[in-house]
Enzyme design. Sequence first.
Site, PDB file in Angstrom:
ATOM      1  N   TRP A 149       0.893  -1.235   0.026  1.00  0.00           N
ATOM      2  CA  TRP A 149      -0.082   0.040  -0.130  1.00  0.00           C
ATOM      3  C   TRP A 149       0.784   1.327  -0.154  1.00  0.00           C
ATOM      4  O   TRP A 149       1.877   1.474   0.645  1.00  0.00           O
ATOM      5  CB  TRP A 149      -0.894   0.115   1.383  1.00  0.00           C
ATOM      6  CG  TRP A 149      -1.534   1.389   1.925  1.00  0.00           C
ATOM      7  CD1 TRP A 149      -0.931   2.397   2.242  1.00  0.00           C
ATOM      8  CD2 TRP A 149      -2.783   1.866   1.311  1.00  0.00           C
ATOM      9  NE1 TRP A 149      -1.648   3.275   2.618  1.00  0.00           N
ATOM     10  CE2 TRP A 149      -2.713   3.273   1.749  1.00  0.00           C
ATOM     11  CE3 TRP A 149      -3.695   1.263   0.560  1.00  0.00           C
ATOM     12  CZ2 TRP A 149      -3.930   3.955   1.746  1.00  0.00           C
ATOM     13  CZ3 TRP A 149      -4.936   2.105   0.370  1.00  0.00           C
ATOM     14  CH2 TRP A 149      -5.023   3.367   1.163  1.00  0.00           C
TER      15      TRP A 149
ATOM     16  N   ASP B  78       0.518   9.009   0.944  1.00  0.00           N
ATOM     17  CA  ASP B  78       1.094  10.573   0.858  1.00  0.00           C
ATOM     18  C   ASP B  78       2.524  10.490   0.306  1.00  0.00           C
ATOM     19  O   ASP B  78       3.300   9.643   0.852  1.00  0.00           O
ATOM     20  CB  ASP B  78       1.011  11.113   2.243  1.00  0.00           C
ATOM     21  CG  ASP B  78      -0.608  11.196   2.856  1.00  0.00           C
ATOM     22  OD1 ASP B  78      -1.228  10.933   2.354  1.00  0.00           O
ATOM     23  OD2 ASP B  78      -0.357  11.738   3.927  1.00  0.00           O
TER      24      ASP B  78
ATOM     25  N   ARG C 155       0.636  16.929  13.095  1.00  0.00           N
ATOM     26  CA  ARG C 155       1.579  15.843  12.014  1.00  0.00           C
ATOM     27  C   ARG C 155       1.870  16.716  10.682  1.00  0.00           C
ATOM     28  O   ARG C 155       1.603  17.666  10.450  1.00  0.00           O
ATOM     29  CB  ARG C 155       0.662  14.628  11.641  1.00  0.00           C
ATOM     30  CG  ARG C 155      -0.676  14.963  11.308  1.00  0.00           C
ATOM     31  CD  ARG C 155      -1.570  13.700  10.971  1.00  0.00           C
ATOM     32  NE  ARG C 155      -2.803  13.956  10.561  1.00  0.00           N
ATOM     33  CZ  ARG C 155      -3.987  14.063  11.271  1.00  0.00           C
ATOM     34  NH1 ARG C 155      -3.899  14.169  12.441  1.00  0.00           N
ATOM     35  NH2 ARG C 155      -5.278  14.299  10.740  1.00  0.00           N
TER      36      ARG C 155
ATOM     37  N   TRP D  13      -9.242   9.237   0.225  1.00  0.00           N
ATOM     38  CA  TRP D  13      -9.511   8.323   1.316  1.00  0.00           C
ATOM     39  C   TRP D  13     -11.095   7.984   1.243  1.00  0.00           C
ATOM     40  O   TRP D  13     -11.595   6.906   1.957  1.00  0.00           O
ATOM     41  CB  TRP D  13      -9.325   9.114   2.421  1.00  0.00           C
ATOM     42  CG  TRP D  13      -8.010   9.411   3.122  1.00  0.00           C
ATOM     43  CD1 TRP D  13      -7.500  10.623   3.255  1.00  0.00           C
ATOM     44  CD2 TRP D  13      -7.126   8.402   3.536  1.00  0.00           C
ATOM     45  NE1 TRP D  13      -6.061  10.369   3.764  1.00  0.00           N
ATOM     46  CE2 TRP D  13      -5.915   9.031   3.736  1.00  0.00           C
ATOM     47  CE3 TRP D  13      -7.214   6.964   3.521  1.00  0.00           C
ATOM     48  CZ2 TRP D  13      -4.715   8.338   4.192  1.00  0.00           C
ATOM     49  CZ3 TRP D  13      -6.021   6.318   3.957  1.00  0.00           C
ATOM     50  CH2 TRP D  13      -4.862   6.795   4.103  1.00  0.00           C
TER      51      TRP D  13
END
Length: 491
Positions: free
Chosen positions: A35, A38, A166, A304
């Site tokens: 997978w 970003d 983050r 998403w």
Amino acid sequence: MSDLLQKARKFEAEASGHITAEERPAFHLTPLCGWMNDPNGFSYYGGKYHLFYQYNPYHIHWDSMHWGHAVSSDLLRWEYLPAALAPDMPYDCNGCFSGSAIELDDGRQLLVYTGVRQVRDEAKKIRDIQVQCVAFGDGKDYQKYEQNPVIDSTMLPEGASTADFRDPKIWRLSNGKFCCAVASRPSDGSGQILLYTSEDGFKWSYWKVLDANKNRLGKMWECPDFFPLDGKFVLLASPQDMICQKEYSGGNGTVCIIGDFDEKTGKFTEISNQTIDGGIDFYAPQTVLTPDGRRVMIGWMQNWDSCGIREEGSPWAGQMTVPRELFIQNGRLCQKLSKEFFARKKTDVSFSKVIVENERVALNGVKGRVLHLGINLCTDSDSYSWKMRVAENDNFYTELVYRVRENTLTIDRRHSGSRRALRHIQECEILKKSSELSLEVVLDKNSLEVFVNGGEQTMTVAIYTPLEADGISFLADGKIQMDIEKSNLTF
């Protein structure tokens, strides 16, 4: 090297050997295996472009974030390197989340990333603790700093969340100091971008809030990037939980804010905002400054809200966009294909003044799944719509629809072969109303990218259609004149 990183490197080396080149796009980066989400650490170091990425080598779904790693000389042909980071420390044991990279004065490459660990709060609910960490290395192997984390909850402004903190993006100010923009959630539940500074890249201090969402555009802003461009400063971010408004679609989207920035005070003054891409699959873009001074962007070609489009048994999940050069024109961020892309383009066939009316038209030589199309449309008062189908056969197609009177462009991938009832249609209002429309279309096996009117707007979508569907056809409601040039791409 930790046992977890050794395990990941051993696994990816074996698993990637079972994925053939034919199963990957020709020039869009996919994960070595498993997978990808970003882009991280997009940088130029040691004579090559480095692109790291959020990575789960073990499965084709999000989990246990590592950093994958690839390098390129031209942003199109990528060489995989071993995984760079694994979640192997107490402060990042639940994931090495997104971040960036820069070269230190001593020649080492510094990675700045978010470390995540999970705790149970007083209500017995599991929540994240997110902190900023660094690792340094030689462009292949990296060592985590002994005094990580370098930015933690003690360095947050009052009311800021420790669970949503983050995606650090690092650069250098004109005075030589390191500066870092970090996504944060303030007490209003919205998003904000914080600035931190450092003399050496290791010891950091909180500076100020660069910009605050104040619940205007979605909620939490993720994955910030901040850079000068054509006399202005540009802030890129990816808001979560957007509602449809103006040119923004709902869900997880992207925003570009253009403004002025005073390096001495850290004050950013907004001038305008816009979406970055009007398609379905575009998120978390990151940019690099090339050695010749161009600002080039690559984004995650997924969303998403549509991650379930990949089925179990697929060899990989997730891909990056084609590299795009950025520029500001008429106060808006525009995008064009990079010069490296055009070096790979060779005209195959072209047609001029083709009249498309009420019967579907296929042009000799205009077919395939790895190509570039340049299309110019001329309409009149009797024109209503124009449609192009790509990746087409008797069972499948993806459609691009231009509705002349509404002045909209729509991507429709309902018939692309997906078995999931996800988001498959996206409409974009064209900025300029005119009797002519210019389109550049890039196809690469599993993707469609459209550049409108010289890059004023873009639309991006992933399509996992069987490769034997390689037809391209056109249809118009009313009479529309079309000039078209099809180019092959060599790699």
